[in-house]
Motif scaffolding. Structure first.
Motif, PDB file in Angstrom:
ATOM      1  N   GLN A   1      -0.667 -11.910   7.813  1.00  0.00           N
ATOM      2  CA  GLN A   1       0.271 -11.438   8.206  1.00  0.00           C
ATOM      3  C   GLN A   1       0.428  -9.814   7.641  1.00  0.00           C
ATOM      4  N   LEU A   2       0.661  -8.814   8.509  1.00  0.00           N
ATOM      5  CA  LEU A   2       1.037  -7.355   8.401  1.00  0.00           C
ATOM      6  C   LEU A   2       2.082  -6.831   8.601  1.00  0.00           C
ATOM      7  N   PHE A   3       2.921  -6.027   8.095  1.00  0.00           N
ATOM      8  CA  PHE A   3       4.136  -5.621   8.442  1.00  0.00           C
ATOM      9  C   PHE A   3       4.480  -4.391   7.339  1.00  0.00           C
ATOM     10  N   GLN A   4       5.363  -3.483   7.967  1.00  0.00           N
ATOM     11  CA  GLN A   4       5.790  -2.444   7.082  1.00  0.00           C
ATOM     12  C   GLN A   4       6.942  -2.640   6.596  1.00  0.00           C
ATOM     13  N   SER A   5       6.628  -2.780   4.988  1.00  0.00           N
ATOM     14  CA  SER A   5       7.987  -3.089   4.450  1.00  0.00           C
ATOM     15  C   SER A   5       8.773  -1.940   3.835  1.00  0.00           C
ATOM     16  N   HIS A   6       8.332  -0.909   3.733  1.00  0.00           N
ATOM     17  CA  HIS A   6       9.091   0.132   3.197  1.00  0.00           C
ATOM     18  C   HIS A   6       8.364   1.575   3.817  1.00  0.00           C
ATOM     19  N   ASP A   7       9.151   2.564   3.792  1.00  0.00           N
ATOM     20  CA  ASP A   7       8.980   3.936   4.370  1.00  0.00           C
ATOM     21  C   ASP A   7       8.206   4.880   3.448  1.00  0.00           C
ATOM     22  N   SER A   8       7.890   4.156   2.178  1.00  0.00           N
ATOM     23  CA  SER A   8       7.074   5.060   1.099  1.00  0.00           C
ATOM     24  C   SER A   8       6.266   4.200   0.459  1.00  0.00           C
ATOM     25  N   PRO A   9       5.485   4.674  -0.466  1.00  0.00           N
ATOM     26  CA  PRO A   9       4.615   3.859  -1.139  1.00  0.00           C
ATOM     27  C   PRO A   9       5.393   2.636  -1.896  1.00  0.00           C
ATOM     28  N   VAL A  10       4.741   1.423  -1.911  1.00  0.00           N
ATOM     29  CA  VAL A  10       5.227   0.317  -2.600  1.00  0.00           C
ATOM     30  C   VAL A  10       4.639   0.439  -3.902  1.00  0.00           C
ATOM     31  N   LYS A  11       5.621   0.446  -5.003  1.00  0.00           N
ATOM     32  CA  LYS A  11       4.936   0.622  -6.348  1.00  0.00           C
ATOM     33  C   LYS A  11       5.222  -0.646  -7.148  1.00  0.00           C
TER      34      LYS A  11
ATOM     35  N   GLY B   1       0.786  -1.323   0.021  1.00  0.00           N
ATOM     36  CA  GLY B   1      -0.079  -0.062   0.111  1.00  0.00           C
ATOM     37  C   GLY B   1       0.752   1.306  -0.092  1.00  0.00           C
ATOM     38  N   ARG B   2      -0.079   2.270   0.081  1.00  0.00           N
ATOM     39  CA  ARG B   2       0.657   3.761  -0.118  1.00  0.00           C
ATOM     40  C   ARG B   2       1.439   4.129   1.226  1.00  0.00           C
ATOM     41  N   LYS B   3       1.178   3.470   2.298  1.00  0.00           N
ATOM     42  CA  LYS B   3       1.977   3.620   3.622  1.00  0.00           C
ATOM     43  C   LYS B   3       3.201   2.904   3.729  1.00  0.00           C
ATOM     44  N   GLY B   4       3.369   2.146   2.803  1.00  0.00           N
ATOM     45  CA  GLY B   4       4.694   0.890   2.879  1.00  0.00           C
ATOM     46  C   GLY B   4       4.527  -0.136   3.375  1.00  0.00           C
ATOM     47  N   PHE B   5       3.118  -0.485   3.928  1.00  0.00           N
ATOM     48  CA  PHE B   5       2.596  -1.791   4.389  1.00  0.00           C
ATOM     49  C   PHE B   5       2.392  -2.813   3.461  1.00  0.00           C
ATOM     50  N   THR B   6       2.799  -4.106   3.720  1.00  0.00           N
ATOM     51  CA  THR B   6       2.235  -5.143   3.141  1.00  0.00           C
ATOM     52  C   THR B   6       1.543  -6.302   3.745  1.00  0.00           C
ATOM     53  N   CYS B   7       0.516  -6.676   3.097  1.00  0.00           N
ATOM     54  CA  CYS B   7      -0.502  -7.665   3.786  1.00  0.00           C
ATOM     55  C   CYS B   7      -0.313  -8.969   2.996  1.00  0.00           C
ATOM     56  N   ILE B   8      -0.471  -9.996   3.732  1.00  0.00           N
ATOM     57  CA  ILE B   8      -0.310 -11.387   3.310  1.00  0.00           C
ATOM     58  C   ILE B   8      -1.750 -12.143   3.772  1.00  0.00           C
ATOM     59  N   PHE B   9      -2.523 -12.436   2.368  1.00  0.00           N
ATOM     60  CA  PHE B   9      -3.736 -12.966   2.805  1.00  0.00           C
ATOM     61  C   PHE B   9      -3.660 -14.471   2.237  1.00  0.00           C
ATOM     62  N   ASP B  10      -4.387 -15.058   3.253  1.00  0.00           N
ATOM     63  CA  ASP B  10      -4.581 -16.788   2.860  1.00  0.00           C
ATOM     64  C   ASP B  10      -5.920 -16.898   2.219  1.00  0.00           C
ATOM     65  N   LEU B  11      -5.940 -17.357   1.110  1.00  0.00           N
ATOM     66  CA  LEU B  11      -6.970 -17.280   0.435  1.00  0.00           C
ATOM     67  C   LEU B  11      -8.157 -18.535   0.533  1.00  0.00           C
ATOM     68  N   GLN B  12      -7.430 -19.640   1.092  1.00  0.00           N
ATOM     69  CA  GLN B  12      -7.986 -20.715   1.501  1.00  0.00           C
ATOM     70  C   GLN B  12      -8.986 -20.402   2.771  1.00  0.00           C
ATOM     71  N   GLN B  13      -8.437 -19.758   3.593  1.00  0.00           N
ATOM     72  CA  GLN B  13      -9.394 -19.188   4.859  1.00  0.00           C
ATOM     73  C   GLN B  13      -9.967 -17.872   4.988  1.00  0.00           C
ATOM     74  N   ARG B  14      -9.588 -17.257   3.573  1.00  0.00           N
ATOM     75  CA  ARG B  14     -10.215 -15.920   3.530  1.00  0.00           C
ATOM     76  C   ARG B  14      -9.789 -14.890   4.603  1.00  0.00           C
ATOM     77  N   GLN B  15      -8.613 -14.903   5.117  1.00  0.00           N
ATOM     78  CA  GLN B  15      -8.269 -14.137   6.141  1.00  0.00           C
ATOM     79  C   GLN B  15      -6.794 -13.516   5.987  1.00  0.00           C
ATOM     80  N   GLN B  16      -6.615 -12.598   6.532  1.00  0.00           N
ATOM     81  CA  GLN B  16      -5.258 -11.880   6.742  1.00  0.00           C
ATOM     82  C   GLN B  16      -4.246 -12.649   7.683  1.00  0.00           C
TER      83      GLN B  16
END
Length: 201
Positions: free
Chosen positions: A96-106, A79-94
């Motif tokens: 993991q959430l962590f800040q991967s960068h200090d600026s938008p991930v492009k 996302g725009r705030k540098g966070f990364t989300c990992i979603f499990d599609l089998q369980q339809r839930q998030q």
């Protein structure tokens, strides 16, 4: 001109990226909606009014990029705030959430063996992440940093692609395209690889 075969209003502000999930009939989109449902799953075989399969509330400033890991059934969004989300599609839930960068991930890419994924940000950094532990493996600082304040068309890393044998291709707002081979600790075969740019345009 012929009209589009299908049209969805996926997000009520912007839609920034999409990926196919397993087949051509299921699509995930990343964008910005006022209700923060910024990652959505859509079934193209259902009427548009009922095609929303699931929506994830995440990335309060909007999701920018998506990648899908079919072997792990994981959807990775940034996302725009540098966070990364990992979603499990089998369980339809998030998962993991962590800040991967200090600026938008492009930019984001997953290697063909699904051992790691790569993210690139607006400040020009590229980071390598483990797909099993989600831990940071390596950082390439200022790989595609903007060199002048007058170059305002884009900033940072614009695109990342991965290839066999730990090859990473990237391009950015600095006007270059680079090919790297990751260091040996990322190689499942433990080849002796050098951590330098192999090719640059």
């Amino acid at each position: 001109m012929p009209k589009p075969y299908l049209t969805w209003q996926c997000h009520n502000k912007t839609t920034n990226d999409f990926v196919f999930i397993s087949s051509s009939s299921l699509i995930a989109t990343a964008g910005l909606s006022t209700d923060n449902r910024n990652i959505c799953l859509w079934d193209t075989l259902v009427a548009p009014a009922n095609s929303l399969v699931h929506a994830f509330i995440c990335h309060d400033s909007g999701a920018t990029v998506l990648a899908y890991a079919p072997k792990h059934q994981l959807l990775i969004s940034c996302g725009r705030k540098g966070f990364t989300c990992i979603f499990d599609l089998q369980q339809r839930q998030q998962r993991q959430l962590f800040q991967s960068h200090d600026s938008p991930v492009k930019a984001i890419a997953i290697d063909p063996t699904e051992e790691y994924f790569v993210t690139g940000s607006a400040e020009g950094n590229i980071k390598i992440w483990s797909l099993s532990t989600f831990s940071l493996l390596h950082t390439f600082i200022n790989e595609h940093a903007r060199q002048s304040i007058f170059r305002n068309i884009g900033t940072g890393v614009m695109q990342i692609e991965t290839g066999p044998a730990n090859h990473i291709f990237s391009c950015g707002a600095d006007g270059t395209m680079k090919m790297r081979i990751l260091p040996d600790q990322f190689s499942p075969l433990n080849e002796v690889l050098k951590n330098d740019v192999k090719f640059m345009l």
